[in-house]
Design a protein around this motif. Structure first.
Motif, mmCIF file in Angstrom:
data_model
loop_
_atom_site.group_PDB
_atom_site.id
_atom_site.type_symbol
_atom_site.label_atom_id
_atom_site.label_comp_id
_atom_site.label_asym_id
_atom_site.label_seq_id
_atom_site.Cartn_x
_atom_site.Cartn_y
_atom_site.Cartn_z
ATOM 1 N N ARG A 103 0.649 -1.132 -0.062
ATOM 2 C CA ARG A 103 -0.244 0.078 0.150
ATOM 3 C C ARG A 103 0.777 1.102 -0.117
ATOM 4 O O ARG A 103 0.619 2.276 -0.788
ATOM 5 C CB ARG A 103 -0.898 0.042 1.237
ATOM 6 C CG ARG A 103 -2.068 -0.715 1.014
ATOM 7 C CD ARG A 103 -3.216 -0.525 2.211
ATOM 8 N NE ARG A 103 -3.943 -1.887 2.234
ATOM 9 C CZ ARG A 103 -3.837 -2.415 3.443
ATOM 10 N NH1 ARG A 103 -3.270 -2.208 4.576
ATOM 11 N NH2 ARG A 103 -4.675 -3.651 3.475
ATOM 12 N N ALA A 104 2.037 1.180 0.706
ATOM 13 C CA ALA A 104 2.918 2.321 0.928
ATOM 14 C C ALA A 104 3.222 2.750 -0.557
ATOM 15 O O ALA A 104 3.508 3.802 -0.860
ATOM 16 C CB ALA A 104 4.038 2.213 2.025
ATOM 17 N N ARG A 105 3.895 1.607 -1.202
ATOM 18 C CA ARG A 105 4.441 1.610 -2.591
ATOM 19 C C ARG A 105 3.450 2.082 -3.515
ATOM 20 O O ARG A 105 4.167 3.126 -4.430
ATOM 21 C CB ARG A 105 4.968 0.209 -3.242
ATOM 22 C CG ARG A 105 6.298 -0.123 -2.564
ATOM 23 C CD ARG A 105 6.929 -1.244 -3.269
ATOM 24 N NE ARG A 105 6.004 -2.354 -3.132
ATOM 25 C CZ ARG A 105 6.123 -3.414 -2.223
ATOM 26 N NH1 ARG A 105 7.373 -3.090 -1.068
ATOM 27 N NH2 ARG A 105 5.545 -4.449 -1.944
ATOM 28 N N GLU A 106 2.283 1.658 -3.359
ATOM 29 C CA GLU A 106 1.025 2.151 -4.427
ATOM 30 C C GLU A 106 1.031 3.691 -4.029
ATOM 31 O O GLU A 106 0.978 4.595 -4.986
ATOM 32 C CB GLU A 106 -0.127 1.531 -4.220
ATOM 33 C CG GLU A 106 -0.058 0.082 -4.771
ATOM 34 C CD GLU A 106 -1.301 -0.703 -4.428
ATOM 35 O OE1 GLU A 106 -2.261 -0.303 -3.755
ATOM 36 O OE2 GLU A 106 -1.304 -1.848 -4.515
ATOM 37 N N LYS A 107 1.014 4.135 -2.883
ATOM 38 C CA LYS A 107 0.839 5.598 -2.452
ATOM 39 C C LYS A 107 1.868 6.519 -3.079
ATOM 40 O O LYS A 107 1.439 7.533 -3.609
ATOM 41 C CB LYS A 107 0.404 5.586 -0.980
ATOM 42 C CG LYS A 107 0.133 7.225 -0.403
ATOM 43 C CD LYS A 107 -0.116 6.920 0.982
ATOM 44 C CE LYS A 107 -0.629 8.315 1.405
ATOM 45 N NZ LYS A 107 -0.653 8.432 3.101
ATOM 46 N N GLU A 108 3.238 5.998 -2.820
ATOM 47 C CA GLU A 108 4.338 6.619 -3.412
ATOM 48 C C GLU A 108 4.189 6.873 -4.732
ATOM 49 O O GLU A 108 4.528 7.825 -5.396
ATOM 50 C CB GLU A 108 5.401 5.749 -2.925
ATOM 51 C CG GLU A 108 6.763 6.727 -3.120
ATOM 52 C CD GLU A 108 7.967 5.802 -2.480
ATOM 53 O OE1 GLU A 108 8.887 5.457 -3.413
ATOM 54 O OE2 GLU A 108 8.051 5.687 -1.438
ATOM 55 N N LEU A 109 3.822 5.685 -5.494
ATOM 56 C CA LEU A 109 3.672 6.014 -6.958
ATOM 57 C C LEU A 109 2.679 6.873 -7.403
ATOM 58 O O LEU A 109 2.826 7.491 -8.419
ATOM 59 C CB LEU A 109 3.406 4.452 -7.832
ATOM 60 C CG LEU A 109 4.711 3.423 -7.507
ATOM 61 C CD1 LEU A 109 4.368 2.160 -7.980
ATOM 62 C CD2 LEU A 109 5.985 3.890 -8.217
ATOM 63 N N ALA A 110 1.537 6.787 -6.760
ATOM 64 C CA ALA A 110 0.551 7.719 -7.151
ATOM 65 C C ALA A 110 1.026 9.143 -6.960
ATOM 66 O O ALA A 110 0.586 10.223 -7.729
ATOM 67 C CB ALA A 110 -0.745 7.386 -6.379
ATOM 68 N N GLN A 111 1.266 9.426 -5.856
ATOM 69 C CA GLN A 111 2.138 10.529 -5.603
ATOM 70 C C GLN A 111 3.035 11.000 -6.610
ATOM 71 O O GLN A 111 3.237 12.400 -7.052
ATOM 72 C CB GLN A 111 2.725 10.770 -4.229
ATOM 73 C CG GLN A 111 1.732 10.778 -3.222
ATOM 74 C CD GLN A 111 2.459 10.790 -1.667
ATOM 75 O OE1 GLN A 111 3.540 10.352 -1.472
ATOM 76 N NE2 GLN A 111 1.654 10.990 -0.628
ATOM 77 N N LEU A 116 3.784 15.068 -7.283
ATOM 78 C CA LEU A 116 3.904 15.271 -5.732
ATOM 79 C C LEU A 116 5.166 14.917 -5.369
ATOM 80 O O LEU A 116 5.640 13.592 -5.663
ATOM 81 C CB LEU A 116 2.791 15.066 -4.652
ATOM 82 C CG LEU A 116 1.490 15.516 -5.340
ATOM 83 C CD1 LEU A 116 0.369 14.812 -4.318
ATOM 84 C CD2 LEU A 116 1.289 17.004 -4.868
ATOM 85 N N PRO A 117 5.920 15.404 -4.422
ATOM 86 C CA PRO A 117 7.342 14.993 -3.991
ATOM 87 C C PRO A 117 6.964 13.623 -3.086
ATOM 88 O O PRO A 117 6.027 13.793 -2.292
ATOM 89 C CB PRO A 117 7.730 16.268 -3.181
ATOM 90 C CG PRO A 117 6.658 17.085 -2.851
ATOM 91 C CD PRO A 117 5.740 16.979 -3.929
ATOM 92 N N ALA A 118 7.698 12.916 -3.210
ATOM 93 C CA ALA A 118 7.840 11.770 -2.311
ATOM 94 C C ALA A 118 8.046 12.100 -0.853
ATOM 95 O O ALA A 118 8.827 12.803 -0.559
ATOM 96 C CB ALA A 118 8.478 10.737 -2.892
ATOM 97 N N VAL A 119 7.395 11.189 -0.039
ATOM 98 C CA VAL A 119 7.695 11.714 1.503
ATOM 99 C C VAL A 119 8.662 10.722 1.722
ATOM 100 O O VAL A 119 8.603 9.491 1.698
ATOM 101 C CB VAL A 119 6.329 11.367 2.228
ATOM 102 C CG1 VAL A 119 6.613 11.589 3.735
ATOM 103 C CG2 VAL A 119 5.187 12.398 1.868
#
Length: 122
Positions: A103-111, A116-119
């Protein structure tokens, strides 16, 4: 890997309870007999001590890693550790961890796709 861990969690619950089922069929819920058999030999005590330490380590790992990753549902592997043991709790936690990381990888790819800058996690 997620379904592999989930399968191991299932196996880790079924295998130990198959032996507990044999005990219950033979002796019923006789706690005195359970205690006698549990401490019947040095090997039994060895396995009990190893199990207790592994359970504590697993609980510490589940709580610390789960909090670090902000995982949901950590009560499931904690409950599995209490009701079954490490054989179920650890693979169940690894399954949940695999889901959280996906889920975290998917969220990062969506950002990234949205510009948007990656967190950065520390």
């Amino acid at each position: 890997m997620g379904y592999f861990f989930l399968g191991l969690a299932f196996l880790g619950a079924v295998a130990p309870y198959s032996f507990m089922g044999q005990f219950l069929l033979t002796h019923g819920l006789n706690l005195a007999e359970f205690k006698t058999q549990l401490a019947s030999s040095p090997i039994s005590c060895f396995m009990g001590a190893a199990f207790a330490i592994a359970s504590l380590v697993t609980l510490f790992f589940v709580i610390s890693e789960g909090r670090r990753l902000k995982m949901k549902g950590l009560w499931l592997p904690v409950l599995a550790s209490i009701l079954v043991g490490v054989s179920c709790a650890l693979p169940l936690f690894l399954y949940l961890r695999d889901l959280a990381l996906a889920r975290a990888r998917e969220k990062e790819l969506a950002q990234e796709a949205a510009g948007l800058p990656a967190v950065v996690k520390r």
